[in-house]
Design a protein around this motif. Structure first.
Motif, PDB file in Angstrom:
ATOM      1  N   LEU A  51      63.500  23.964  77.362  1.00  0.00           N
ATOM      2  CA  LEU A  51      64.084  24.657  78.472  1.00  0.00           C
ATOM      3  C   LEU A  51      64.118  26.148  78.090  1.00  0.00           C
ATOM      4  N   LEU A  53      65.391  29.856  79.053  1.00  0.00           N
ATOM      5  CA  LEU A  53      66.561  30.401  79.500  1.00  0.00           C
ATOM      6  C   LEU A  53      66.421  31.814  79.227  1.00  0.00           C
ATOM      7  N   LEU A  71      74.575  22.389  77.582  1.00  0.00           N
ATOM      8  CA  LEU A  71      73.206  21.837  77.840  1.00  0.00           C
ATOM      9  C   LEU A  71      72.715  20.919  76.420  1.00  0.00           C
ATOM     10  N   ALA A 125      61.109  23.982  82.137  1.00  0.00           N
ATOM     11  CA  ALA A 125      61.832  24.568  83.496  1.00  0.00           C
ATOM     12  C   ALA A 125      62.177  25.786  82.849  1.00  0.00           C
ATOM     13  N   VAL A 127      65.299  28.888  83.487  1.00  0.00           N
ATOM     14  CA  VAL A 127      66.365  29.272  84.126  1.00  0.00           C
ATOM     15  C   VAL A 127      66.701  30.798  84.036  1.00  0.00           C
ATOM     16  N   ALA A 149      65.392  28.098  88.054  1.00  0.00           N
ATOM     17  CA  ALA A 149      66.532  27.889  88.721  1.00  0.00           C
ATOM     18  C   ALA A 149      66.999  29.292  88.457  1.00  0.00           C
ATOM     19  N   VAL A 151      70.376  31.240  88.157  1.00  0.00           N
ATOM     20  CA  VAL A 151      72.025  30.719  87.819  1.00  0.00           C
ATOM     21  C   VAL A 151      72.865  32.025  87.858  1.00  0.00           C
ATOM     22  N   LEU A 179      66.251  25.651  92.183  1.00  0.00           N
ATOM     23  CA  LEU A 179      67.736  25.271  92.207  1.00  0.00           C
ATOM     24  C   LEU A 179      68.367  26.742  92.251  1.00  0.00           C
ATOM     25  N   LEU A 410      76.339  21.759  87.109  1.00  0.00           N
ATOM     26  CA  LEU A 410      75.273  22.772  86.959  1.00  0.00           C
ATOM     27  C   LEU A 410      74.464  22.287  86.018  1.00  0.00           C
ATOM     28  N   GLN A 413      72.404  19.286  87.089  1.00  0.00           N
ATOM     29  CA  GLN A 413      71.350  19.627  87.990  1.00  0.00           C
ATOM     30  C   GLN A 413      70.188  20.417  87.018  1.00  0.00           C
ATOM     31  N   ILE A 414      70.444  21.177  86.253  1.00  0.00           N
ATOM     32  CA  ILE A 414      69.480  21.955  85.320  1.00  0.00           C
ATOM     33  C   ILE A 414      68.310  20.929  84.494  1.00  0.00           C
ATOM     34  N   ALA A 418      64.536  19.626  84.266  1.00  0.00           N
ATOM     35  CA  ALA A 418      63.718  19.949  83.112  1.00  0.00           C
ATOM     36  C   ALA A 418      63.416  18.719  82.496  1.00  0.00           C
TER      37      ALA A 418
END
Length: 432
Positions: A51, A53, A71, A125, A127, A149, A151, A179, A410, A413-414, A418
């Motif tokens: 992921l 971020l 996470l 994904a 974020v 996403a 966030v 998202l 949350l 959903q993340i 991913a």
């Protein structure tokens, strides 16, 4: 998007020159510059499901620490590559020493740099924290099939106006968003007005509401506590240029009513320590400087806390806290951290970054609003032990309802975004 890319193309020689200057002058090493170019960095790229971020700097990433750790705990197979626009943000994440997290400086918003980064890390994904929007990054993520996403997103009126003038770029960026969770209702509405698809919106969540700073070093607390009486210590937290002079004047005014009062002055950017020290010398106040290795002294009226990473210590030592970025047009800083340490909160009028939490605080009597140095001085001078105690109780109650949706929901959903299966549904990355 074509105009944006043309502008970046014409600006490329200037960016190259700036990068060369930073390298030659020493603030960034060759390894740091390679990270900005998307070419890797220290440590191996995470394996398995990865992921990406991104947070602009220390504040955004600090607020996301609970998110990151949740996470990792929820999915033991997950790896994270965390990017920041700044060296300090990247280095802070590295110092957390998470085995499945690699911290990098964010790649420049050129397709070549971004492609190199994506080829190396292969995230599933992206974020983005709070709203650090970069057009090529988000559009390319969509082309690669990476769901995006946004966030704890927020956006100022000025930024919203800028993106409205560039509606084509905004539409292209938001096409990759799967998202969206805002910090507050006002930010959500601004994103809706910019064309964010309503079906991707989930309930608001303020990550900063869940931040729990570590307890300060007990040895330092014991030592410094001999100098700073909590009831007679004012913390000026995260102050900015143009604000320290006002805070110093307010402190001198309050001292006329409270002669035992001391102040810890913590500028938002410690690199401005020398500038703030010059203001203190001009004021005639006696002071000691943390970055110089000075320990606090009973004879010094001010302690200049110009270091990073020690805010829990300053909050714990002070019974009252002026939150900076609010007497100058910076939008204010978080009220959640001083509330955690039961500091009575004072603030200026510019609170756009945390409008809803401060509105709740003011309505409940959990904070004091001032408009200038004179009002701040009067407010500090008038604070009593009883007033401070009542304010801290009211602040805890007022802020307890400000977190929004649950962090666990949350995270769920993340992680759904991913997973490789979700990635297939959104399109695989192109073959390189």
């Amino acid at each position: 998007m074509l105009t944006y890319r043309l502008v970046l193309t014409f600006a490329a020689p200037l960016f190259a020159l700036l990068l060369a200057v930073r390298w030659l002058r020493g603030p960034e090493s060759w390894a740091d510059l390679r990270e900005r170019l998307g070419l890797g960095g220290e440590g191996a790229a995470p394996c398995g499901t990865v992921l990406w971020l991104h947070g602009a700097s220390n504040g955004e990433l600090t607020s996301a620490r609970d998110l990151i750790e949740t996470l990792l705990q929820t999915d033991p197979s997950l790896g994270l590559v965390v990017t920041s626009n700044t060296l300090t943000g990247r280095d802070m994440v590295r110092n957390w020493h998470h085995e499945r997290v690699e911290a990098r400086i964010a790649p420049l918003d050129y397709r070549a740099c971004l492609t190199a980064f994506l080829c190396r890390h292969r995230p599933t994904a992206l974020v983005v924290l709070e709203g650090d929007l970069w057009p090529n990054r988000m559009v390319l993520a969509g082309e690669w099939g990476l769901p995006v996403a946004l966030v704890s997103a927020r956006i100022s009126d000025k930024s919203a106006q800028k993106w409205r003038r560039r509606s084509g770029i905004a539409k292209a960026m938001f096409s990759a968003v799967r998202l969206f969770s805002a910090q507050d209702a006002a930010s959500e509405q601004k994103y809706r007005d910019l064309g964010l698809p309503p079906e991707v919106i989930v309930p608001p969540l303020t990550l900063k509401a869940s931040v729990r700073l570590a307890e300060p070093d007990p040895t330092l607390m014991a030592h410094y506590g001999q100098v700073f009486s909590r009831g007679e210590t004012l913390l000026a937290a995260s102050t900015h240029d143009g604000e320290e002079a006002q805070v110093i004047a307010a402190f001198q005014q309050a001292m006329r009513e409270r002669p035992d009062l001391k102040m810890i002055l913590a500028p938002r950017h410690p690199a401005r320590g020398a500038e703030v020290a010059a203001l203190l010398r001009q004021s005639g106040l006696s002071f000691r400087t943390r970055s110089a290795g000075d320990a606090p002294d009973r004879s010094a009226e001010v302690y200049l806390a110009d270091t990073l990473g020690e805010m829990p210590l300053w909050y714990a030592l002070a019974g009252q806290c002026f939150v900076g970025g609010s007497l100058v047009p910076k939008g204010g800083h978080t009220p959640f951290e001083p509330a955690q340490f039961d500091c009575a909160i004072l603030h200026g009028p510019d609170l756009r970054n945390f409008a809803e939490p401060y509105a709740a605080l003011d309505a409940a009597g959990g904070a004091i609003s001032v408009n200038d140095a004179e009002e701040l001085g009067r407010a500090v001078a008038a604070l009593t032990d009883g007033t401070r105690a009542a304010m801290t109780v009211a602040a805890r109650h007022a802020l307890s309802a400000q977190g929004g949706s649950s962090l666990e929901h949350l995270v769920e959903q993340i992680l759904r975004l991913a997973t490789p299966a979700q990635r297939d549904r959104n399109g695989r990355p192109p073959e390189i």
